[in-house]
Scaffold this motif. Structure first.
Motif, mmCIF file in Angstrom:
data_model
loop_
_atom_site.group_PDB
_atom_site.id
_atom_site.type_symbol
_atom_site.label_atom_id
_atom_site.label_comp_id
_atom_site.label_asym_id
_atom_site.label_seq_id
_atom_site.Cartn_x
_atom_site.Cartn_y
_atom_site.Cartn_z
ATOM 1 N N MET A 1 -1.589 -58.271 -0.363
ATOM 2 C CA MET A 1 -0.942 -57.123 -0.954
ATOM 3 C C MET A 1 -0.182 -57.567 -2.202
ATOM 4 S SD MET A 1 1.535 -54.463 0.958
ATOM 5 C CE MET A 1 3.108 -54.263 0.218
ATOM 6 N N SER A 2 -0.276 -56.807 -3.270
ATOM 7 C CA SER A 2 0.390 -57.177 -4.513
ATOM 8 C C SER A 2 1.846 -56.736 -4.481
ATOM 9 C CB SER A 2 -0.334 -56.527 -5.696
ATOM 10 O OG SER A 2 -0.183 -55.128 -5.643
ATOM 11 N N ASP A 3 2.644 -57.382 -5.310
ATOM 12 C CA ASP A 3 4.052 -57.028 -5.413
ATOM 13 C C ASP A 3 4.181 -55.683 -6.113
ATOM 14 O OD1 ASP A 3 4.908 -59.421 -4.222
ATOM 15 O OD2 ASP A 3 4.736 -60.478 -6.131
ATOM 16 N N PRO A 4 5.153 -54.859 -5.705
ATOM 17 C CA PRO A 4 5.313 -53.549 -6.342
ATOM 18 C C PRO A 4 5.840 -53.675 -7.775
ATOM 19 C CG PRO A 4 7.091 -53.926 -4.787
ATOM 20 C CD PRO A 4 6.118 -55.069 -4.634
ATOM 21 N N THR A 5 5.481 -52.706 -8.596
ATOM 22 C CA THR A 5 6.016 -52.636 -9.958
ATOM 23 C C THR A 5 7.399 -51.992 -9.892
ATOM 24 O OG1 THR A 5 5.109 -50.445 -10.366
ATOM 25 C CG2 THR A 5 3.695 -52.332 -10.914
ATOM 26 N N VAL A 6 8.097 -51.993 -11.009
ATOM 27 C CA VAL A 6 9.403 -51.341 -11.065
ATOM 28 C C VAL A 6 9.260 -49.861 -10.731
ATOM 29 C CG1 VAL A 6 11.299 -50.677 -12.597
ATOM 30 C CG2 VAL A 6 10.419 -53.008 -12.662
ATOM 31 N N ALA A 7 8.221 -49.214 -11.269
ATOM 32 C CA ALA A 7 8.011 -47.784 -11.015
ATOM 33 C C ALA A 7 7.757 -47.523 -9.530
ATOM 34 C CB ALA A 7 6.849 -47.269 -11.849
ATOM 35 N N GLU A 8 6.937 -48.368 -8.902
ATOM 36 C CA GLU A 8 6.653 -48.195 -7.470
ATOM 37 C C GLU A 8 7.902 -48.433 -6.633
ATOM 38 O OE1 GLU A 8 1.957 -49.592 -7.570
ATOM 39 O OE2 GLU A 8 3.524 -51.059 -7.143
ATOM 40 N N ALA A 9 8.686 -49.441 -6.986
ATOM 41 C CA ALA A 9 9.915 -49.727 -6.248
ATOM 42 C C ALA A 9 10.925 -48.596 -6.420
ATOM 43 C CB ALA A 9 10.508 -51.053 -6.718
ATOM 44 N N THR A 10 10.971 -48.021 -7.623
ATOM 45 C CA THR A 10 11.867 -46.894 -7.874
ATOM 46 C C THR A 10 11.468 -45.698 -7.017
ATOM 47 O OG1 THR A 10 12.264 -47.677 -10.123
ATOM 48 C CG2 THR A 10 12.798 -45.377 -9.670
ATOM 49 N N GLU A 11 10.171 -45.424 -6.918
ATOM 50 C CA GLU A 11 9.688 -44.331 -6.063
ATOM 51 C C GLU A 11 10.055 -44.569 -4.605
ATOM 52 O OE1 GLU A 11 8.371 -41.322 -6.762
ATOM 53 O OE2 GLU A 11 8.732 -41.821 -8.864
ATOM 54 N N ALA A 12 9.969 -45.811 -4.158
ATOM 55 C CA ALA A 12 10.343 -46.146 -2.782
ATOM 56 C C ALA A 12 11.833 -45.883 -2.547
ATOM 57 C CB ALA A 12 9.997 -47.597 -2.477
ATOM 58 N N ILE A 13 12.645 -46.121 -3.557
ATOM 59 C CA ILE A 13 14.081 -45.858 -3.435
ATOM 60 C C ILE A 13 14.347 -44.366 -3.367
ATOM 61 C CG2 ILE A 13 16.286 -45.999 -4.677
ATOM 62 C CD1 ILE A 13 15.442 -48.877 -5.425
ATOM 63 N N GLY A 23 15.732 -47.721 4.898
ATOM 64 C CA GLY A 23 14.967 -48.667 4.096
ATOM 65 C C GLY A 23 15.492 -48.866 2.692
ATOM 66 N N LEU A 24 16.698 -48.396 2.429
ATOM 67 C CA LEU A 24 17.246 -48.495 1.072
ATOM 68 C C LEU A 24 17.476 -49.942 0.647
ATOM 69 C CD1 LEU A 24 18.250 -47.078 -1.462
ATOM 70 C CD2 LEU A 24 20.495 -46.902 -0.387
ATOM 71 N N ASP A 25 18.037 -50.759 1.531
ATOM 72 C CA ASP A 25 18.302 -52.152 1.162
ATOM 73 C C ASP A 25 17.018 -52.908 0.859
ATOM 74 O OD1 ASP A 25 21.065 -51.919 1.258
ATOM 75 O OD2 ASP A 25 21.172 -52.490 3.374
ATOM 76 N N GLU A 26 15.958 -52.640 1.615
ATOM 77 C CA GLU A 26 14.673 -53.272 1.350
ATOM 78 C C GLU A 26 14.115 -52.799 0.006
ATOM 79 O OE1 GLU A 26 15.434 -51.662 4.168
ATOM 80 O OE2 GLU A 26 15.460 -53.251 5.661
ATOM 81 N N GLY A 27 14.293 -51.511 -0.280
ATOM 82 C CA GLY A 27 13.846 -50.964 -1.558
ATOM 83 C C GLY A 27 14.578 -51.582 -2.731
ATOM 84 N N ILE A 28 15.883 -51.798 -2.563
ATOM 85 C CA ILE A 28 16.674 -52.426 -3.620
ATOM 86 C C ILE A 28 16.200 -53.856 -3.847
ATOM 87 C CG2 ILE A 28 18.982 -53.224 -4.280
ATOM 88 C CD1 ILE A 28 20.085 -50.744 -2.780
ATOM 89 N N ALA A 29 15.923 -54.587 -2.765
ATOM 90 C CA ALA A 29 15.436 -55.961 -2.893
ATOM 91 C C ALA A 29 14.096 -55.993 -3.619
ATOM 92 C CB ALA A 29 15.318 -56.609 -1.516
ATOM 93 N N SER A 30 13.202 -55.052 -3.301
ATOM 94 C CA SER A 30 11.908 -54.973 -3.987
ATOM 95 C C SER A 30 12.089 -54.633 -5.460
ATOM 96 C CB SER A 30 11.022 -53.909 -3.336
ATOM 97 O OG SER A 30 10.653 -54.292 -2.047
ATOM 98 N N LEU A 31 12.996 -53.711 -5.735
ATOM 99 C CA LEU A 31 13.268 -53.321 -7.120
ATOM 100 C C LEU A 31 13.826 -54.506 -7.905
ATOM 101 C CD1 LEU A 31 13.499 -51.205 -9.362
ATOM 102 C CD2 LEU A 31 15.745 -50.600 -8.419
ATOM 103 N N LYS A 32 14.746 -55.230 -7.310
ATOM 104 C CA LYS A 32 15.352 -56.383 -7.985
ATOM 105 C C LYS A 32 14.288 -57.436 -8.313
ATOM 106 C CE LYS A 32 19.111 -59.682 -7.460
ATOM 107 N NZ LYS A 32 20.202 -60.154 -6.599
ATOM 108 N N ALA A 33 13.393 -57.695 -7.365
ATOM 109 C CA ALA A 33 12.320 -58.665 -7.600
ATOM 110 C C ALA A 33 11.368 -58.172 -8.690
ATOM 111 C CB ALA A 33 11.561 -58.925 -6.304
ATOM 112 N N ALA A 34 11.021 -56.889 -8.662
ATOM 113 C CA ALA A 34 10.115 -56.323 -9.666
ATOM 114 C C ALA A 34 10.751 -56.363 -11.050
ATOM 115 C CB ALA A 34 9.742 -54.887 -9.290
ATOM 116 N N MET A 35 12.049 -56.089 -11.111
ATOM 117 C CA MET A 35 12.751 -56.138 -12.395
ATOM 118 C C MET A 35 12.739 -57.553 -12.955
ATOM 119 S SD MET A 35 15.952 -53.588 -11.555
ATOM 120 C CE MET A 35 16.874 -54.022 -13.019
ATOM 121 N N ALA A 36 12.931 -58.540 -12.104
ATOM 122 C CA ALA A 36 12.913 -59.934 -12.547
ATOM 123 C C ALA A 36 11.530 -60.318 -13.073
ATOM 124 C CB ALA A 36 13.330 -60.856 -11.409
ATOM 125 N N ARG A 37 10.482 -59.892 -12.361
ATOM 126 C CA ARG A 37 9.112 -60.199 -12.794
ATOM 127 C C ARG A 37 8.778 -59.557 -14.132
ATOM 128 N NH1 ARG A 37 8.022 -59.070 -7.505
ATOM 129 N NH2 ARG A 37 7.247 -57.014 -8.009
#
Length: 76
Positions: A1-13, A23-37
């Motif tokens: 499975m590929s890592d989510p993009t910023v847009a996908e992570a934002t939608e999850a939030i 699932g908000l904390d998990e969404g924030i962690a995904s968003l933070k990782a996507a932003m870094a990438r």
């Protein structure tokens, strides 16, 4: 499975916010990782899609995300 993009992570939030923050904390962690990438410095949200679209709700969201290392801005 590929890592989510910023847009996908934002939608999850948005989905987590509508589901009473489930699932908000998990969404924030995904968003933070996507932003870094992607080299993005701040997450931008549409206030109209927030559960509490008032100043107090936006400031609370900014503070919560900031504690987890994500800078939040709002469109418009």
């Amino acid at each position: 499975m590929s890592d989510p993009t910023v847009a996908e992570a934002t939608e999850a939030i948005y989905a987590a916010l509508q589901a009473d923050n489930a699932g908000l904390d998990e969404g924030i962690a995904s968003l933070k990782a996507a932003m870094a990438r992607e080299g993005v410095k701040e997450a931008v949200f549409d206030p109209a899609r927030l559960a509490q679209n008032n100043r107090s709700g936006r400031k609370l969201m900014q503070a919560y995300f900031r504690q987890r290392g994500v800078k939040v801005a709002f469109e418009g």
